[in-house]
Design a protein around this motif. Structure first.
Motif, PDB file in Angstrom:
ATOM      1  N   GLU A  72       0.845  -1.201   0.000  1.00 58.06           N
ATOM      2  CA  GLU A  72       0.000   0.000   0.000  1.00 58.06           C
ATOM      3  C   GLU A  72       0.872   1.239   0.000  1.00 58.06           C
ATOM      4  O   GLU A  72       2.034   1.210   0.389  1.00 58.06           O
TER       5      GLU A  72
ATOM      6  N   ALA B 187      -1.559   5.237   3.633  1.00 60.20           N
ATOM      7  CA  ALA B 187      -2.871   4.666   3.953  1.00 60.20           C
ATOM      8  C   ALA B 187      -3.783   4.731   2.744  1.00 60.20           C
ATOM      9  O   ALA B 187      -4.967   5.031   2.846  1.00 60.20           O
TER      10      ALA B 187
ATOM     11  N   LEU C 291      -5.660  -3.162   2.984  1.00 60.20           N
ATOM     12  CA  LEU C 291      -6.997  -2.720   3.401  1.00 60.20           C
ATOM     13  C   LEU C 291      -7.910  -2.699   2.166  1.00 60.20           C
ATOM     14  O   LEU C 291      -7.547  -2.077   1.156  1.00 60.20           O
TER      15      LEU C 291
END
Ligand SMILES: *Cc1c(COP(=O)(O)O)cnc(C)c1O
Length: 378
Positions: A253, A256, A278
């Motif tokens: 990633e 974030a 995520l």
């Protein structure tokens, strides 16, 4: 489709039916017009909050109870409150957008609600029912509707979260929790259009590992990422690209945000949800939108070496990151130790950014049924 997408696309009650689930308490000290005008004249991100917040509490006897919209104020928490010691906390982030007719809409809020529950399950926190999650947004935005900005690109950022509030230092999951939603009027992430960022590829630290918590939204993952980000920023970079902890060789990633790679042959690729990544709502929406537009999209393992060589030989034309806060952010360069490669194009990122924004602000047809009205036009 992931289970998040299935839950997100179920039929959930509309705002009218949820209006009264959170009882609105009276407010004795609304922000003055001067305070309000000062905030709305200069919108930033996450620094100013509205008049109200949503609250509910959980204990073993009563389950979730005390659903209310009350004046925004500091929380009271016992110093032995478990979240302060063991980080038992989960959160969400989504935005409310004002449409031209004055009505206010959120983007796939049931996706966020379902994801909050997946995060909670991983952290031994009780599920918060999806209709109650939607009701908390409806209640809060209705109370705070003057804080939803008018401008294209601006929005009311909503931050639902649950934390362990039991006063107990024993090492186990807590037996008392609090749910809250706070709201923050926010400006366009980039005031000057889409600005490509310079990215440091991080090889010494990871934000998540196999079997860890990388696939859920919890504060600890963020805390784990700040050190690398601060060091990269001190060297002049904007963000950090994390690699997978198992092999230190695959794209995970970007800070974030989820990351995408655009190929010269038209393919668009993003790391598969391997357990450390995520499942972003923006990521999922982009995949669905591109697929619907006939673009070949691939969720797969992406080796840094391959992407790096691709940028150098022109088979990779563009990279971008995505998430709710910034929407879509083009990547201008990658740096691995002393080596740097540049990406020239932002065309594709710009296209994806506009397509999403047009749906958010009701300028384009909501062809996937993603928008959920939280407040009518008055
Ligand atoms: C929240 C988050 C994202 C983006 O998710 P969206 O639902 O698109 O906002 C990506 N990566 C991490 C680590 C996150 O916490």
């Amino acid at each position: 489709m992931t289970s998040l997408e299935e839950q997100a696309s179920s039929q959930w009650p509309l705002a009218q039916a949820l209006q009264d689930r959170f009882v609105r308490y009276p407010h004795q000290g609304l922000k003055t017009d001067d305070e309000y005008n000062a905030v709305m004249a200069q919108l930033d991100f996450g620094a100013h909050f509205t008049d109200y917040m949503a609250r509910a509490s959980w204990d073993a006897d009563r389950g979730w109870h005390g659903h209310r919209i009350e004046p925004y104020a500091p929380l009271s928490l016992d110093p032995a409150g478990a979240v302060l010691h063991y980080g038992q906390e989960v959160f969400e982030g989504l935005k409310a957008y004002r449409h031209a007719d004055g009505s206010v809409w959120t983007f796939r809020p049931a996706y966020n609600a379902a994801r909050l529950n997946e995060s909670s399950q991983r952290l031994m926190i009780p599920d918060f029912p999806i209709p109650d999650f939607l009701a908390s947004l409806v209640g809060l935005v209705s109370a705070d509707r003057r804080w939803v900005p008018q401008d294209f690109g601006a929005s009311l950022y909503l931050r639902p979260f649950i934390f362990a509030s039991e006063a107990f230092l024993g090492v186990r999951g807590a037996q008392r929790f609090d749910y809250a939603v706070v709201a923050s009027p926010s400006g366009p992430y980039f005031s000057d259009g889409l600005k490509p960022i310079n990215v440091w590829v991080e090889r010494d630290h990871h934000r998540a590992g196999p079997g860890g918590m990388g696939n859920v939204k919890t504060g600890g993952n963020y805390a784990a990422s700040f050190f690398a980000k601060a060091h990269a920023q001190a060297r002049g970079f904007d963000e950090v690209l994390f690699l997978d902890a198992a092999t230190n060789s695959r794209l995970d990633e970007l800070g974030a945000m989820n990351v995408f790679v655009v190929m010269a042959d038209g393919r668009v690729r993003t790391p598969a949800l391997s357990g450390t990544i995520l499942p972003g709502s923006t990521r999922s929406a982009i995949l669905q939108m591109l697929d619907d537009d006939g673009v070949d999209v691939f969720e797969e393992s992406l080796a840094l070496d391959e992407v790096w060589e691709g940028i150098k030989d022109g088979t990779v034309t563009e990279m971008f990151a995505c998430g709710t806060a910034a929407s879509v952010v083009p990547i201008g360069s990658l740096t691995v130790s002393s080596q740097r490669v540049e990406l020239g194009s932002v065309e594709f990122s710009r296209w994806v950014f506009s397509a999403l924004a047009d749906i958010h602000y009701g300028r384009a047809a909501d062809r996937f049924g993603w928008m959920y009205k939280v407040a009518d036009a008055v």
